[in-house]
Design an enzyme around this catalytic site. Structure first.
Site, PDB file in Angstrom:
ATOM      1  N   GLU A 139      35.315  39.879  49.827  1.00 44.68           N
ATOM      2  CA  GLU A 139      34.886  39.145  50.921  1.00 44.68           C
ATOM      3  C   GLU A 139      36.120  38.496  51.746  1.00 44.68           C
ATOM      4  O   GLU A 139      36.614  37.690  51.149  1.00 44.68           O
ATOM      5  CB  GLU A 139      33.863  38.064  50.189  1.00 44.68           C
ATOM      6  N   HIS A 195      38.369  36.946  48.777  1.00 51.26           N
ATOM      7  CA  HIS A 195      37.642  36.695  47.768  1.00 51.26           C
ATOM      8  C   HIS A 195      37.449  37.900  47.012  1.00 51.26           C
ATOM      9  O   HIS A 195      36.402  38.762  47.381  1.00 51.26           O
ATOM     10  CB  HIS A 195      36.405  35.840  48.194  1.00 51.26           C
ATOM     11  N   ASN A 200      28.693  34.150  46.920  1.00 47.06           N
ATOM     12  CA  ASN A 200      27.817  32.891  46.295  1.00 47.06           C
ATOM     13  C   ASN A 200      26.637  32.233  46.760  1.00 47.06           C
ATOM     14  O   ASN A 200      25.909  31.837  45.871  1.00 47.06           O
ATOM     15  CB  ASN A 200      28.999  32.048  45.789  1.00 47.06           C
ATOM     16  N   SER A 258      36.303  30.701  45.425  1.00 50.87           N
ATOM     17  CA  SER A 258      35.139  31.105  45.547  1.00 50.87           C
ATOM     18  C   SER A 258      34.029  30.078  46.093  1.00 50.87           C
ATOM     19  O   SER A 258      33.041  30.526  46.399  1.00 50.87           O
ATOM     20  CB  SER A 258      34.529  31.376  44.185  1.00 50.87           C
TER      21      SER A 258
HETATM   22  N1  CAA Z   1      39.997  46.393  34.310  1.00 52.89           N
HETATM   23  C1  CAA Z   1      40.048  47.895  34.531  1.00 52.89           C
HETATM   24  N2  CAA Z   1      38.949  48.624  34.309  1.00 52.89           N
HETATM   25  C2  CAA Z   1      37.638  47.689  33.756  1.00 52.89           C
HETATM   26  C3  CAA Z   1      37.931  46.546  33.327  1.00 52.89           C
HETATM   27  C4  CAA Z   1      39.112  45.763  33.801  1.00 52.89           C
HETATM   28  N3  CAA Z   1      39.251  44.606  33.488  1.00 52.89           N
HETATM   29  N4  CAA Z   1      36.741  46.067  33.176  1.00 52.89           N
HETATM   30  C5  CAA Z   1      35.803  47.184  33.086  1.00 52.89           C
HETATM   31  N5  CAA Z   1      36.413  48.246  33.470  1.00 52.89           N
HETATM   32  C6  CAA Z   1      35.772  49.586  33.811  1.00 52.89           C
HETATM   33  C7  CAA Z   1      35.889  50.542  32.530  1.00 52.89           C
HETATM   34  O1  CAA Z   1      36.826  51.093  32.035  1.00 52.89           O
HETATM   35  C8  CAA Z   1      34.628  51.289  33.057  1.00 52.89           C
HETATM   36  O2  CAA Z   1      35.142  52.645  33.527  1.00 52.89           O
HETATM   37  P1  CAA Z   1      34.201  53.798  33.756  1.00 52.89           P
HETATM   38  O3  CAA Z   1      33.064  53.482  34.337  1.00 52.89           O
HETATM   39  O4  CAA Z   1      35.035  54.986  34.189  1.00 52.89           O
HETATM   40  O5  CAA Z   1      33.643  54.175  32.245  1.00 52.89           O
HETATM   41  C9  CAA Z   1      33.783  50.548  33.757  1.00 52.89           C
HETATM   42  O6  CAA Z   1      34.660  49.346  34.128  1.00 52.89           O
HETATM   43  C10 CAA Z   1      32.734  49.947  33.129  1.00 52.89           C
HETATM   44  O7  CAA Z   1      33.101  49.246  32.156  1.00 52.89           O
HETATM   45  P2  CAA Z   1      32.399  49.211  30.636  1.00 52.89           P
HETATM   46  O8  CAA Z   1      32.026  50.680  30.475  1.00 52.89           O
HETATM   47  O9  CAA Z   1      33.294  48.627  29.577  1.00 52.89           O
HETATM   48  O10 CAA Z   1      31.403  48.125  30.733  1.00 52.89           O
HETATM   49  P3  CAA Z   1      30.253  48.054  31.713  1.00 52.89           P
HETATM   50  O11 CAA Z   1      29.488  49.410  31.714  1.00 52.89           O
HETATM   51  O12 CAA Z   1      29.209  47.120  31.174  1.00 52.89           O
HETATM   52  O13 CAA Z   1      30.758  47.375  33.009  1.00 52.89           O
HETATM   53  C11 CAA Z   1      31.435  45.847  34.442  1.00 52.89           C
HETATM   54  C12 CAA Z   1      31.233  46.302  32.948  1.00 52.89           C
HETATM   55  C13 CAA Z   1      32.118  46.384  35.473  1.00 52.89           C
HETATM   56  C14 CAA Z   1      31.859  44.323  34.146  1.00 52.89           C
HETATM   57  C15 CAA Z   1      29.742  45.651  34.561  1.00 52.89           C
HETATM   58  O14 CAA Z   1      28.916  45.067  33.769  1.00 52.89           O
HETATM   59  C16 CAA Z   1      29.383  44.857  35.980  1.00 52.89           C
HETATM   60  O15 CAA Z   1      29.463  45.468  37.183  1.00 52.89           O
HETATM   61  N6  CAA Z   1      29.096  43.597  35.894  1.00 52.89           N
HETATM   62  C17 CAA Z   1      28.556  42.596  37.015  1.00 52.89           C
HETATM   63  C18 CAA Z   1      29.923  42.158  37.561  1.00 52.89           C
HETATM   64  C19 CAA Z   1      29.775  41.326  38.590  1.00 52.89           C
HETATM   65  O16 CAA Z   1      28.756  41.044  39.165  1.00 52.89           O
HETATM   66  N7  CAA Z   1      30.927  40.638  39.199  1.00 52.89           N
HETATM   67  C20 CAA Z   1      31.017  39.949  40.463  1.00 52.89           C
HETATM   68  C21 CAA Z   1      30.915  38.523  39.445  1.00 52.89           C
HETATM   69  S1  CAA Z   1      31.113  37.357  41.131  1.00 52.89           S
HETATM   70  C22 CAA Z   1      32.547  37.016  41.218  1.00 52.89           C
HETATM   71  O17 CAA Z   1      33.575  37.572  40.532  1.00 52.89           O
HETATM   72  C23 CAA Z   1      32.845  35.919  42.235  1.00 52.89           C
HETATM   73  C24 CAA Z   1      32.622  34.711  42.201  1.00 52.89           C
HETATM   74  O18 CAA Z   1      32.908  34.119  43.019  1.00 52.89           O
HETATM   75  C25 CAA Z   1      31.688  34.021  41.236  1.00 52.89           C
END
Ligand code: CAA
Length: 296
Positions: A151, A139, A189, A118
């Site tokens: 990415e 990424h 990031n 990352s």
């Molecule tokens: N595997 C498979 N499916 C998953 C999962 C996983 N690990 N985690 C969640 N899901 C699915 C759920 O089944 C659900 O599906 P539906 O929409 O069909 O119902 C969907 O994702 C949403 O999950 P939840 O209802 O349990 O929870 P939520 O609505 O709160 O969503 C989330 C969870 C997708 C994590 C959401 O909160 C989100 O998008 N958060 C932001 C995530 C983000 O910004 N990620 C990037 C981080 S930065 C990074 O990764 C890079 C870096 O370098 C730092």
């Protein structure tokens, strides 16, 4: 491309292995211990169960996904005859350089070598291998099976052929690849971390509390998570290390990590993975706000 090796069975590695296997690729999942592999496979199985319960995939697809994954506890056997290796080990420069040295001597000249880093420079990692044109950043975002973006980071020497091949491969995973160049923080990031850092500064300066800051960004800007909750989700140690890479790389004080972030990481508060960050994740207080002197 059919055969993929993924190095690291942690959060990102198991998500990447899950996604490739779900789309019919044969995946060798590699980690240093049987215990790490087992934890990774358990997570994949749980996430597949969740997808079955939501009727996104069938029981047969779950079984077939798991059948497409073979596990290994050493790099030489795991990367034999694969078309692509994706390194998703711990975010540690020395470790990644060691792994790429090993890949250089164990993979065929044609194998594409990708890293899910990352923040670490792709160009620096590529300098460890004899043909740096085949090294690229791939990424993925957490949670990998859900997030659409990949990415794609071109190192200084990454070839057009390798870039095109990885862009096309990402589409086969039903993801959206975006090509960017190799500068500190890349794009994701470079934009995300200053926002998270500013949210932490806003808390540190006593402008508002944890819930208030996250609510403003969730409801006001339609972010799925507030920046402080997202920082806990990513890991506060990871956020700090990415900010340090940008601070040192650009020599620009605007990327200086908030003293509160530094303090929390020093105190072992890493977010979800340590059980506490801006929120408390212990069983009794799941996701309840940690009361801090900064909260109003
Ligand atoms: N595997 C498979 N499916 C998953 C999962 C996983 N690990 N985690 C969640 N899901 C699915 C759920 O089944 C659900 O599906 P539906 O929409 O069909 O119902 C969907 O994702 C949403 O999950 P939840 O209802 O349990 O929870 P939520 O609505 O709160 O969503 C989330 C969870 C997708 C994590 C959401 O909160 C989100 O998008 N958060 C932001 C995530 C983000 O910004 N990620 C990037 C981080 S930065 C990074 O990764 C890079 C870096 O370098 C730092």
């Amino acid at each position: 491309m059919k055969n993929i090796a993924v190095i690291g069975a942690g959060t990102m590695g198991n998500g990447i292995a899950h996604t490739f296997a779900q789309f019919g690729f044969r995946v060798n999942l590699i980690d240093i211990s049987k215990e790490n592999i087992q934890n990774g496979m358990n997570t994949i199985s749980r996430n597949l169960d969740r997808m079955v319960a939501k009727e996104k995939i069938s029981e047969e697809q779950k079984k077939s996904t798991l059948d497409h994954i073979t596990t290994h506890i050493d790099i030489p056997s795991g990367v034999k005859n694969v078309d692509l290796v994706i390194e998703a080990a711990t975010e540690n420069l020395k470790l990644k350089l060691q792994i790429f040295k090993q890949l250089d001597s164990n993979c065929s000249e044609k194998t594409i070598l990708a890293t899910n880093t990352s923040s670490i420079s792709i160009t620096q990692i590529a300098a460890e291998v004899s043909n740096p044109g085949r090294v690229i950043g791939m990424h993925f975002m957490n949670p990998v099976p859900v997030m659409k973006l990949v990415e794609i980071i071109r190192g200084y020497n990454t070839s057009d052929e390798v870039t095109n091949s990885i862009m096309g491969l990402s589409l086969r995973l039903n993801k959206v690849p975006v090509e960017v160049n190799d500068y500190p923080g890349f794009v994701a990031n470079r934009i995300l971390m200053p926002m998270i850092n500013e949210a932490i500064e806003t808390l540190y300066n006593g402008v508002a509390g944890v819930n208030e800051i996250d609510t403003v960004m969730k409801l006001g800007m339609a972010h799925p998570m507030g920046p402080l909750q997202l920082a806990d989700f990513i890991g506060l140690d990871v956020c700090l290390s990415i900010l340090e890479v940008m601070y040192n790389g650009f020599k620009n004080p605007k990327y200086a990590p908030s003293p509160l972030l530094v303090n929390m990481v020093t105190a072992g508060k890493y977010g979800i993975k340590s059980g506490e960050g801006f929120y408390d994740y212990s069983e009794s207080k799941k996701a309840e706000k940690v009361s801090r002197q900064f909260d109003k």
